[in-house]
Design a protein around this motif. Structure first.
Motif, PDB file in Angstrom:
ATOM      1  N   ASP A 115       0.740  -1.431   0.287  1.00 42.41           N
ATOM      2  CA  ASP A 115      -0.278   0.328  -0.247  1.00 42.41           C
ATOM      3  C   ASP A 115       1.214   1.074  -0.074  1.00 42.41           C
ATOM      4  N   LEU A 116       2.195   0.859   0.661  1.00 43.96           N
ATOM      5  CA  LEU A 116       2.807   2.358   0.743  1.00 43.96           C
ATOM      6  C   LEU A 116       3.043   2.761  -0.395  1.00 43.96           C
ATOM      7  N   VAL A 117       4.393   1.775  -0.972  1.00 41.70           N
ATOM      8  CA  VAL A 117       4.977   1.896  -2.196  1.00 41.70           C
ATOM      9  C   VAL A 117       3.099   2.466  -3.195  1.00 41.70           C
ATOM     10  N   ASP A 118       2.267   1.394  -3.504  1.00 41.76           N
ATOM     11  CA  ASP A 118       1.010   2.416  -4.799  1.00 41.76           C
ATOM     12  C   ASP A 118       0.881   3.586  -4.018  1.00 41.76           C
ATOM     13  N   GLU A 119       0.856   4.057  -3.067  1.00 43.81           N
ATOM     14  CA  GLU A 119       0.371   5.734  -3.014  1.00 43.81           C
ATOM     15  C   GLU A 119       1.664   6.439  -3.107  1.00 43.81           C
ATOM     16  N   ALA A 120       3.102   6.241  -2.922  1.00 41.36           N
ATOM     17  CA  ALA A 120       4.156   7.576  -3.162  1.00 41.36           C
ATOM     18  C   ALA A 120       4.233   6.946  -4.936  1.00 41.36           C
ATOM     19  N   VAL A 121       4.071   5.556  -5.394  1.00 49.24           N
ATOM     20  CA  VAL A 121       3.902   6.084  -7.523  1.00 49.24           C
ATOM     21  C   VAL A 121       3.139   6.946  -7.324  1.00 49.24           C
ATOM     22  N   GLU A 122       2.089   6.392  -6.420  1.00 47.35           N
ATOM     23  CA  GLU A 122       0.966   7.791  -7.404  1.00 47.35           C
ATOM     24  C   GLU A 122       1.298   8.093  -7.795  1.00 47.35           C
ATOM     25  N   ALA A 123       1.365   9.181  -6.444  1.00 49.76           N
ATOM     26  CA  ALA A 123       2.011  10.637  -5.912  1.00 49.76           C
ATOM     27  C   ALA A 123       3.255  11.612  -6.470  1.00 49.76           C
ATOM     28  N   THR A 124       3.422  10.828  -7.697  1.00 52.53           N
ATOM     29  CA  THR A 124       4.879  10.940  -8.359  1.00 52.53           C
ATOM     30  C   THR A 124       4.773  10.537  -9.822  1.00 52.53           C
ATOM     31  N   ALA A 125       3.288   9.490  -9.683  1.00 51.97           N
ATOM     32  CA  ALA A 125       3.096   9.293 -11.021  1.00 51.97           C
ATOM     33  C   ALA A 125       2.687  10.641 -12.288  1.00 51.97           C
ATOM     34  N   GLY A 126       2.496  12.227 -12.050  1.00 50.36           N
ATOM     35  CA  GLY A 126       2.631  13.262 -13.149  1.00 50.36           C
ATOM     36  C   GLY A 126       4.018  13.869 -12.990  1.00 50.36           C
ATOM     37  N   TYR A 127       4.989  13.367 -12.258  1.00 52.27           N
ATOM     38  CA  TYR A 127       6.276  13.724 -12.271  1.00 52.27           C
ATOM     39  C   TYR A 127       6.843  12.541 -13.566  1.00 52.27           C
ATOM     40  N   ALA A 128       6.602  11.613 -12.843  1.00 50.54           N
ATOM     41  CA  ALA A 128       6.693  10.533 -13.740  1.00 50.54           C
ATOM     42  C   ALA A 128       6.759  10.680 -15.750  1.00 50.54           C
ATOM     43  N   THR A 129       5.434  11.131 -16.014  1.00 52.23           N
ATOM     44  CA  THR A 129       4.449  11.380 -16.894  1.00 52.23           C
ATOM     45  C   THR A 129       5.412  12.193 -17.444  1.00 52.23           C
ATOM     46  N   LYS A 130       5.983  13.871 -16.904  1.00 52.70           N
ATOM     47  CA  LYS A 130       5.771  14.466 -17.723  1.00 52.70           C
ATOM     48  C   LYS A 130       7.852  14.468 -18.248  1.00 52.70           C
ATOM     49  N   LEU A 131       7.737  13.460 -17.148  1.00 52.98           N
ATOM     50  CA  LEU A 131      10.154  13.314 -17.940  1.00 52.98           C
ATOM     51  C   LEU A 131      10.003  12.075 -18.695  1.00 52.98           C
ATOM     52  N   GLY A 132       8.578  11.458 -19.126  1.00 50.11           N
ATOM     53  CA  GLY A 132       8.744  10.041 -20.048  1.00 50.11           C
ATOM     54  C   GLY A 132       9.183   9.257 -19.072  1.00 50.11           C
ATOM     55  N   ILE A 133       9.331   8.849 -17.938  1.00 50.55           N
ATOM     56  CA  ILE A 133       9.918   7.865 -17.435  1.00 50.55           C
ATOM     57  C   ILE A 133       8.976   6.878 -17.648  1.00 50.55           C
ATOM     58  N   HIS A 134       8.997   5.305 -16.724  1.00 53.15           N
ATOM     59  CA  HIS A 134       7.877   4.250 -16.919  1.00 53.15           C
ATOM     60  C   HIS A 134       8.083   3.781 -15.347  1.00 53.15           C
ATOM     61  N   VAL A 135       7.739   3.900 -14.527  1.00 54.55           N
ATOM     62  CA  VAL A 135       7.555   3.278 -13.491  1.00 54.55           C
ATOM     63  C   VAL A 135       7.003   2.129 -13.036  1.00 54.55           C
ATOM     64  N   THR A 136       7.419   1.085 -12.540  1.00 57.09           N
ATOM     65  CA  THR A 136       6.452  -0.787 -12.473  1.00 57.09           C
ATOM     66  C   THR A 136       6.620  -0.729 -11.270  1.00 57.09           C
ATOM     67  N   THR A 137       5.914  -1.485 -10.393  1.00 62.19           N
ATOM     68  CA  THR A 137       5.732  -1.868  -9.039  1.00 62.19           C
ATOM     69  C   THR A 137       6.003  -3.113  -8.752  1.00 62.19           C
ATOM     70  N   ILE A 138       6.274  -3.803  -8.292  1.00 55.27           N
ATOM     71  CA  ILE A 138       6.773  -5.655  -8.540  1.00 55.27           C
ATOM     72  C   ILE A 138       5.852  -5.710  -6.900  1.00 55.27           C
ATOM     73  N   PRO A 139       4.483  -5.939  -6.894  1.00 51.80           N
ATOM     74  CA  PRO A 139       4.322  -6.127  -4.690  1.00 51.80           C
ATOM     75  C   PRO A 139       4.783  -6.965  -4.458  1.00 51.80           C
ATOM     76  N   CYS A 140       4.486  -7.161  -2.994  1.00 46.25           N
ATOM     77  CA  CYS A 140       5.357  -8.648  -1.900  1.00 46.25           C
ATOM     78  C   CYS A 140       3.626  -9.260  -2.732  1.00 46.25           C
ATOM     79  N   GLU A 141       4.216 -10.944  -2.499  1.00 44.48           N
ATOM     80  CA  GLU A 141       3.177 -11.839  -2.240  1.00 44.48           C
ATOM     81  C   GLU A 141       2.512 -12.221  -0.838  1.00 44.48           C
ATOM     82  N   ASP A 142       2.942 -11.877   0.008  1.00 49.95           N
ATOM     83  CA  ASP A 142       2.579 -12.220   1.264  1.00 49.95           C
ATOM     84  C   ASP A 142       2.398 -11.553   2.267  1.00 49.95           C
TER      85      ASP A 142
END
Ligand code: ADP
Length: 273
Positions: A115-142
């Motif tokens: 959840d923490l990672v998702d929230e942080a990635v979402e918060a910086t999504a605009g900046y990433a798009t502006k810079l043309g950088i792709h962000v991927t996340t690999i969550p923990c299974e357990d």
């Protein structure tokens, strides 16, 4: 009598020494208090008018008050950009000052790493798009939970993510993943950016220090972000480190004690208390 005189003199001497040490200690304490007070006042007195300045410039810049003549656009844009930079610096200074003075209370609660990672990635999504950088996340299974102060950790993740983005090229990928290492939870932020030369750890985690001073012109920053991040991580009894190769990229990792069903040793305890 001779012995008692000697004893008396050495007693007097020790007393004087102790008084001196005490006076020194009090002077240091007073100086620290003045410094803290000064920083806090200056920061607040600067921060408030600056908010008004940047706010007004943004209003003009966004064309809300009417069309901006082309000739003025770069000037106003530059003023707004630097106003925001100054505001960031003051915010970082304020944060650092509060953390170092122990004025920030940490509220520890179970945190779900995904959840923490998702929230942080979402918060910086605009900046990433502006810079043309792709962000991927690999969550923990357990079950990847640990005790943490969520809002402070969002600040940590924002710092790691924005650095990863800032030092990357357009078209590259930033990868964020969460792992369950058994007794530890690891969150990694990997970029394919410029990388960090060997032997720069002190500068990376230091205050006001940037590895490449030309960074200041290329990419904005205060050189305080990772120092603040490190202090927040340490208050969690957690660790932060990185591995990097010049021209290949960097991976920053933070690790926390995993919260198990039976409860870890530190549940409910404030490690900073
Ligand atoms: P700032 O980003 O404001 O300059 P930080 O404390 O966050 O300050 O980072 C300190 C320095 O560490 C940066 O200026 C940069 O030189 C280096 N650094 C941090 N993260 C990265 C990264 N992902 N890739 C390359 N260099 C980095």
């Amino acid at each position: 009598a001779d012995i008692s005189v000697k004893f008396y003199l050495s007693y007097q001497y020790r007393l004087e020494q102790m008084k001196l040490i005490k006076a020194e200690h009090e002077a240091t304490k007073a100086a620290l208090e003045v410094k803290t007070q000064f920083l806090s006042t200056v920061s607040h007195e600067l921060r408030t008018p600056l908010t008004s300045i940047t706010g007004s410039l943004d209003l003009v810049n966004n064309g809300i008050l009417g069309e901006v003549p082309d000739k003025l656009k770069p000037v106003i844009g530059m003023a707004a950009k630097n106003g925001h930079r100054l505001a960031n610096l003051i915010d970082d200074l304020l944060d650092l000052q509060k953390i170092e003075a122990g004025e920030i209370a940490f509220h520890f609660k179970p945190v779900e790493a995904n959840d923490l990672v998702d929230e942080a990635v979402e918060a910086t999504a605009g900046y990433a798009t502006k810079l043309g950088i792709h962000v991927t996340t690999i969550p923990c299974e357990d079950d990847c939970r640990f005790m943490g102060d969520r809002s402070r950790l969002i600040q940590v993740m924002n710092n790691l993510l924005s650095n990863a983005l800032k030092f990357s090229e357009e078209g590259s990928t930033v990868k964020v993943w969460v792992e369950n290492l058994g007794s530890r939870i690891r969150i990694s932020v990997q970029d394919e950016g410029v990388g960090i030369p060997e032997g720069a750890k002190d500068r990376v985690f230091g205050k006001f220090s940037q590895v490449d001073s030309s960074d200041v012109r290329k990419v904005g920053g205060t050189g305080l972000g990772l120092n603040i991040t490190k202090q927040i991580i340490e208050r969690h009894n957690a660790t932060i480190d990185y591995a990097s190769e010049l021209g290949v990229g960097s991976t920053f990792r933070i690790e926390f004690d995993r919260l198990t069903e039976r409860g870890g040793a530190r549940i409910g305890q404030d490690p900073g208390a």
